[in-house]
Design a protein around this motif. Structure first.
Motif: not given
Length: 457
Positions: A305-312
């Protein structure tokens, strides 16, 4: 597919196993070592035209090359073949004889039990915050748009993640740079020693030999520093290094100092050299195939959704993971492997005597036109479920198979996915003047000098 099933098929066509053909092009004293030195990738790929099993001469030794996925899988899974041969003999000067990478039999099984808990799937999410932090720190460093030395940056993130997650200690960039430079020198020197076994010549005080000896000594000093720092700290965090320092042998006694040392070398080598070289090839992929970089960016944005990519997020990044697998298919970090027969046996109807060395090339296997339509084309969509079923078994095994499979496969894939997604989301990459992405051949395969400019999106 097992050795027995492969051999059963072979016996339908021939009553008795016979000697494999000798590859052409051998020269006196050096055998095929000269061809392996001049153009090893083309040489190994060309062997498939001469049969499923082919004899080679490396100096005075006879080596048996296998060229099909079925036979490489059979060798990897059979107890008739152990980790040994020219590759592992040269690697012992780096990895030692008491680490999980080079051990066999009961010692190897005990060592796997010691290290495996650190790489369980349910243990990997605990490393997610470190992977995220290092990936996003890298993209912040690149935000100026200045050209990037991919070798330096790849080793920095690979070594820092391995050290912070598995050794739980501070890891300065200077150490990561030391490790990267030393491994580059050592792995090139080891490759020369494997294909041209001219023992006494490598002890002469020549510049290349002195550079190799210095780099090897620095690697071992680095490991000694890490172990000494942990002991001096008095800390016992729940990590792989603590598991090694408290491990016991089969008699219930603490394992020896040499085994601890060799295990840490193996951790840093796998976490440094093999992951770093894969990162280098991924950066080349993003630069040379901007259309796939754009698809990765779109996929990440749809998932986050446009947020920084995360491990999850990484498990939902299907195209990103397919790009990684296709990159590893065409540019495997480990491009050559060897085994040794412990008994008289046969492969593909060819006689293999006890003590014989086996060599095969994942690079050649993964570029075989019999396994892959348009085998030289970069096509990540070949790993979509409906197409990947067409790939023969063992034609793509980037982390190995059986009891020698890399225990850090899921750990490494998580890091590679997070790294690739973070970079492709923030930047377009362009190779710059002075960049040379042709392969540099050592025990591992890496770009010769990859330089890219990150252009903010």
């Amino acid at each position: 597919m097992t050795v027995d099933s492969v051999n059963s098929e072979a016996r339908q066509n021939t009553e008795e196993p016979h000697e494999p053909p000798l590859a052409g092009g051998a020269v006196p004293l050096l055998g095929h070592g000269l061809k392996l030195a001049r153009d090893p990738l083309a040489f190994m790929c060309g062997l498939r035209d001469h049969g499923d099993v082919v004899r080679l001469r490396l100096g005075p030794k006879t080596v048996y090359a296998i060229t099909t996925p079925a036979l490489t899988g059979a060798v990897a899974l059979s107890p008739d073949y152990i980790i040994s041969g020219p590759l592992w003999e040269t690697l012992e000067s780096l990895l030692g004889k008491e680490g999980v990478a080079t051990a066999n039999g009961p010692l190897h099984r005990r060592q796997r039990r010691t290290i495996q808990p650190a790489f369980r799937r349910d243990a990997i999410p605990a490393h997610g915050p470190v992977m995220e932090e290092e990936a996003h720190a890298l993209t912040e460093r690149w935000s100026s748009g200045r050209p990037v030395d991919c070798t330096l940056e790849a080793f920095r993130i690979a070594v820092r993640v391995s050290a912070r997650c598995l050794l739980r200690g501070p890891y300065m960039d200077e150490r990561a740079e030391r490790l990267g430079g030393a491994l580059s020198t050592v792995f090139r020197g080891m490759y020369r020693r494997m294909i041209l076994p001219l023992g006494p010549l490598y002890r002469l005080p020549l510049p290349a030999n002195r550079a190799f000896d210095r780099a090897l000594a620095d690697l071992h000093r680095l490991v000694d520093e890490i172990i000494a720092e942990r002991r001096a700290s008095g800390r016992n965090p729940d990590d792989l290094l603590t598991a090694l320092l408290t491990a016991e042998n089969d008699n219930g006694k603490p394992i020896g100092e040499q085994e601890i040392h060799d295990q840490v070398v193996a951790i840093l080598t796998a976490g440094g050299e093999t992951v770093a070289t894969t990162i280098m090839w991924l950066l080349q992929t993003l630069a040379n195939h901007p259309e796939h970089a754009d698809r990765i960016r779109a996929e990440v944005e749809s998932v986050t959704g446009g947020k920084p990519v995360a491990f999850d997020d990484v498990r939902r990044l299907t195209h990103t993971n397919n790009v990684i697998v296709e990159t590893m298919r065409l540019r495997p970090s480990v491009w050559v492997l060897t085994r040794r027969a412990v008994t008289d046996t046969e492969l593909g109807g060819r006689r293999i005597p006890a003590g014989a060395d086996i060599i095969y090339s994942p690079y050649a296997i993964q570029r075989d036109p019999r396994s892959y339509p348009d085998h030289l084309e970069f096509d990540p969509d070949r790993w979509l479920p409906e197409r990947s079923r067409e790939v023969p078994k063992h034609a793509m095994s980037p982390f190995g198979v059986g009891n020698r499979k890399c225990p850090a496969d899921h750990f490494s894939m998580a890091l590679l996915s997070l790294f690739t997604a973070a970079v492709a989301t923030r930047f377009r990459l362009e190779q710059v003047a002075g960049s040379n992405d042709t392969p540099r051949i050592g025990i591992t395969l890496r770009p010769r000098k990859l330089l890219v400019r990150p252009v903010p999106r």
